[in-house]
Design a protein around this motif. Structure first.
Motif, PDB file in Angstrom:
ATOM      1  N   TRP A  81       5.034   7.745   0.666  1.00  0.00           N
ATOM      2  CA  TRP A  81       4.507   7.531  -0.678  1.00  0.00           C
ATOM      3  C   TRP A  81       5.010   8.605  -1.623  1.00  0.00           C
ATOM      4  O   TRP A  81       5.523   9.633  -1.207  1.00  0.00           O
ATOM      5  N   TYR A 144       4.173   3.326  -3.363  1.00  0.00           N
ATOM      6  CA  TYR A 144       5.399   3.445  -2.564  1.00  0.00           C
ATOM      7  C   TYR A 144       6.314   2.293  -2.957  1.00  0.00           C
ATOM      8  O   TYR A 144       5.867   1.147  -3.052  1.00  0.00           O
ATOM      9  N   ARG A 147       5.143  -1.017  -4.587  1.00  0.00           N
ATOM     10  CA  ARG A 147       3.731  -1.276  -4.273  1.00  0.00           C
ATOM     11  C   ARG A 147       2.848  -0.497  -5.258  1.00  0.00           C
ATOM     12  O   ARG A 147       3.048   0.701  -5.481  1.00  0.00           O
ATOM     13  N   SER A 162       2.595  -6.112  -4.838  1.00  0.00           N
ATOM     14  CA  SER A 162       4.034  -5.908  -4.819  1.00  0.00           C
ATOM     15  C   SER A 162       4.549  -6.439  -6.146  1.00  0.00           C
ATOM     16  O   SER A 162       4.339  -7.615  -6.481  1.00  0.00           O
ATOM     17  N   HIS A 171       0.113  -7.644  -1.660  1.00  0.00           N
ATOM     18  CA  HIS A 171       0.611  -7.088  -0.401  1.00  0.00           C
ATOM     19  C   HIS A 171      -0.539  -6.599   0.466  1.00  0.00           C
ATOM     20  O   HIS A 171      -0.335  -6.049   1.538  1.00  0.00           O
ATOM     21  N   TYR A 178      -3.269  -3.664   3.353  1.00  0.00           N
ATOM     22  CA  TYR A 178      -1.988  -3.111   2.915  1.00  0.00           C
ATOM     23  C   TYR A 178      -1.356  -2.233   3.987  1.00  0.00           C
ATOM     24  O   TYR A 178      -0.162  -2.372   4.289  1.00  0.00           O
ATOM     25  N   ASN A 181       0.007  -4.252   6.785  1.00  0.00           N
ATOM     26  CA  ASN A 181       1.261  -4.915   6.434  1.00  0.00           C
ATOM     27  C   ASN A 181       2.430  -3.947   6.407  1.00  0.00           C
ATOM     28  O   ASN A 181       3.546  -4.288   6.819  1.00  0.00           O
ATOM     29  N   GLU A 182       2.207  -2.736   5.938  1.00  0.00           N
ATOM     30  CA  GLU A 182       3.296  -1.772   5.847  1.00  0.00           C
ATOM     31  C   GLU A 182       3.792  -1.323   7.220  1.00  0.00           C
ATOM     32  O   GLU A 182       4.949  -0.963   7.367  1.00  0.00           O
TER      33      GLU A 182
END
Length: 209
Positions: A81, A144, A147, A162, A171, A178, A181-182
């Motif tokens: 980030w 990030y 995002r 996103s 996202h 989140y 998902n990342e």
């Protein structure tokens, strides 16, 4: 699914640059089974910020971080980030990017909603209208890459967006979704809090499909 609980003795809850003590704060971040994700956690996280560092960052950029973002960043910092202590140029660029991307689509991809009225002939007038609309919407805080999380409402549970020009999707319904998902677990996006303008962009993208 297992849960990872991150505990703190005494933390500071910081919002809009105001520091207030909060005892026995715990942040629950659902990231799967402890054993399976221990190595991933070590790779993804660094030590958290100090309370005064987050207060200073909010003041510098005129932002108010949602409470769950503050809670997370006090405890630990995702290594990929933006670093709110040192990435000044990148953060300032990321703060401008949502509007700049929409303005690009305004002139190059026929972005215009009927409720904005008749499309002006003047590019300057079109820019002024869209800029005022975005300025009235909740400001997006860069996390990030592309995002973002909205700064309002000032409570936990805001979705993560996103944002790629007018191609805006969820996202994550919240930080739990989140983060899952990342790290590649493809957590389905559950019920999502409506965020003025930005959620409407998501809806229009869904209708277009």
């Amino acid at each position: 699914m297992g849960n990872v609980w991150v505990k703190g003795k005494v933390r500071a809850a910081i919002s809009c640059g105001v520091v207030a003590s909060a005892a026995h704060v715990r942040t629950r971040v659902e990231i799967g089974h402890h054993r399976c994700h221990a190595r991933v956690m070590r790779d993804l996280w660094a030590g958290g910020y100090k309370a005064d560092e987050l207060a200073e960052a909010q003041e510098r950029y005129g932002l108010c971080f949602p409470l769950d973002l503050i809670d997370l960043l006090l405890d630990r910092r995702p290594v990929d980030w933006w670093d709110w202590r040192s990435d000044d140029q990148g953060i300032r660029s990321a703060l401008k990017q949502p509007l700049e991307g929409l303005l690009f689509d305004l002139e190059n991809n026929d972005l215009w909603w009927p409720e904005w009225g008749e499309r002006p002939n003047s590019a300057a007038d079109r820019t002024a209208i869209l800029t005022s609309i975005v300025d009235a919407a909740p400001r997006l805080i860069p996390l990030y890459s592309h995002r973002y999380i909205p700064e309002t409402p000032q409570e936990a549970g805001n979705p993560v967006f996103s944002v790629m020009q007018s191609d805006v999707i969820y996202h994550g319904a919240n930080f739990t979704d989140y983060i899952a998902n990342e790290i590649g677990r493809s957590q389905p996006v559950g019920p999502v809090r409506h965020i003025p303008f930005w959620s409407e962009l998501v809806g229009r993208n869904c209708w277009a499909e």
